[in-house]
Design a protein around this motif. Sequence first.
Motif, PDB file in Angstrom:
ATOM      1  N   VAL A 177       0.834  -1.204   0.000  1.00  0.00           N
ATOM      2  CA  VAL A 177       0.000   0.000   0.000  1.00  0.00           C
ATOM      3  C   VAL A 177       0.866   1.250   0.000  1.00  0.00           C
ATOM      4  CG1 VAL A 177      -1.780   1.327   1.205  1.00  0.00           C
ATOM      5  CG2 VAL A 177      -1.869  -1.177   1.233  1.00  0.00           C
ATOM      6  N   TRP A 178       0.564   2.167  -0.909  1.00  0.00           N
ATOM      7  CA  TRP A 178       1.189   3.491  -0.948  1.00  0.00           C
ATOM      8  C   TRP A 178       0.126   4.558  -0.749  1.00  0.00           C
ATOM      9  CZ3 TRP A 178       5.900   5.482  -3.824  1.00  0.00           C
ATOM     10  CH2 TRP A 178       6.950   4.556  -3.806  1.00  0.00           C
ATOM     11  N   LYS A 179       0.520   5.671  -0.142  1.00  0.00           N
ATOM     12  CA  LYS A 179      -0.291   6.884  -0.160  1.00  0.00           C
ATOM     13  C   LYS A 179       0.175   7.710  -1.354  1.00  0.00           C
ATOM     14  CE  LYS A 179      -1.943  10.691   2.707  1.00  0.00           C
ATOM     15  NZ  LYS A 179      -1.741  11.782   1.721  1.00  0.00           N
ATOM     16  N   VAL A 180      -0.749   8.070  -2.225  1.00  0.00           N
ATOM     17  CA  VAL A 180      -0.399   8.735  -3.481  1.00  0.00           C
ATOM     18  C   VAL A 180      -0.382  10.245  -3.283  1.00  0.00           C
ATOM     19  CG1 VAL A 180      -1.059   9.068  -5.896  1.00  0.00           C
ATOM     20  CG2 VAL A 180      -1.461   6.853  -4.786  1.00  0.00           C
ATOM     21  N   ASP A 181       0.718  10.874  -3.742  1.00  0.00           N
ATOM     22  CA  ASP A 181       0.818  12.333  -3.725  1.00  0.00           C
ATOM     23  C   ASP A 181       0.493  12.945  -5.081  1.00  0.00           C
ATOM     24  OD1 ASP A 181       1.582  12.336  -1.065  1.00  0.00           O
ATOM     25  OD2 ASP A 181       3.724  12.211  -1.544  1.00  0.00           O
ATOM     26  N   SER A 182       0.906  12.247  -6.157  1.00  0.00           N
ATOM     27  CA  SER A 182       0.636  12.768  -7.499  1.00  0.00           C
ATOM     28  C   SER A 182       0.777  11.649  -8.513  1.00  0.00           C
ATOM     29  CB  SER A 182       1.587  13.923  -7.851  1.00  0.00           C
ATOM     30  OG  SER A 182       2.930  13.458  -7.909  1.00  0.00           O
ATOM     31  N   LEU A 183       0.281  11.913  -9.710  1.00  0.00           N
ATOM     32  CA  LEU A 183       0.409  10.997 -10.841  1.00  0.00           C
ATOM     33  C   LEU A 183       1.211  11.703 -11.922  1.00  0.00           C
ATOM     34  CD1 LEU A 183      -3.343  10.122 -10.739  1.00  0.00           C
ATOM     35  CD2 LEU A 183      -1.591   8.399 -10.479  1.00  0.00           C
ATOM     36  N   VAL A 184       2.212  11.008 -12.439  1.00  0.00           N
ATOM     37  CA  VAL A 184       3.094  11.598 -13.436  1.00  0.00           C
ATOM     38  C   VAL A 184       2.956  10.787 -14.717  1.00  0.00           C
ATOM     39  CG1 VAL A 184       5.445  12.309 -13.982  1.00  0.00           C
ATOM     40  CG2 VAL A 184       4.671  12.267 -11.586  1.00  0.00           C
ATOM     41  N   GLU A 185       2.560  11.450 -15.795  1.00  0.00           N
ATOM     42  CA  GLU A 185       2.286  10.742 -17.044  1.00  0.00           C
ATOM     43  C   GLU A 185       3.551  10.581 -17.872  1.00  0.00           C
ATOM     44  OE1 GLU A 185      -0.103   8.520 -19.439  1.00  0.00           O
ATOM     45  OE2 GLU A 185      -0.684   9.465 -17.556  1.00  0.00           O
ATOM     46  N   LYS A 186       3.950   9.326 -18.096  1.00  0.00           N
ATOM     47  CA  LYS A 186       5.058   8.962 -18.981  1.00  0.00           C
ATOM     48  C   LYS A 186       6.328   9.776 -18.725  1.00  0.00           C
ATOM     49  CE  LYS A 186       1.929   7.359 -22.614  1.00  0.00           C
ATOM     50  NZ  LYS A 186       1.487   7.469 -24.010  1.00  0.00           N
TER      51      LYS A 186
END
Length: 272
Positions: A177-186
Amino acid sequence: MKALIPAAGMGTRFLPATKAQPKEMLLVVDRPVIQYIVEEGLASAADEVVIINSRDKKSIEDHFTPNPELVATLRARGKDKYADAVQQVGDYNVSYVYQDEPLGLGHAIYCAHEKTGNEPFYVLLGDVLVPDNKMLPRMQEISDAHGGASVIAVLPVPDDQVSRFGVIAGEALSEDVWKVDSLVEKPALEDAPSNLAVFGRYLLSPRVMELLADVQPGVGGEIQLTDALDAVLKEEEMYALVIDPEDGFDTGTVDSWLETNNILYQRKKNAQ
């Protein structure tokens, strides 16, 4: 709670095979790809599976429509095993909405907003299979443990593939399990915050659907789910389930579809 399956795409990578046959209806061992995904949705907390379809893909709907005449014919011929399989698929709780323009994944999901109402919902992308049906229940456990937060599935990928995917930035809370801070596309490898790529299974809060109503078209004029997830991260927490590569299978290219067939056929053979 609904499980949404976007299935309106053209299946371009499989042409000319998908000119008349939807990619989702291609066989993996003993059933069409989309049957695996519908069964996964029904094995979760969802009470209904909603396929976001194209009006040109009637064979998907035919597959899940009851056919008592065929069942009766099979039983009359002593083929009860096949009759049971046909009857079972026809009894699945599946409904349909339509995406009439190819405006991206986010747009496809929003086409089902009247179905989801003010409830969380699953999104199951049709290019990936989870044959043991255990991923969505685990995602539900994580969401429940964190106040109903959105949860996405992520998969560790080799360094040379990081730039092909959207990856997450965040903090590991446990082994899976991770807590997500951001999503980075490619991202380029040197800029990637992790090697954890978004896999194609989502458990999303109702706020995501609300935000999709306001997402503006991005690259290629499409409405992207990633943009809505970025927006919801500014308001709500999000978590990621790190899956084992052996738990999920890609069928999005001819090579990966063939590999998935080979692996799952061998598993079925070994289990007999």
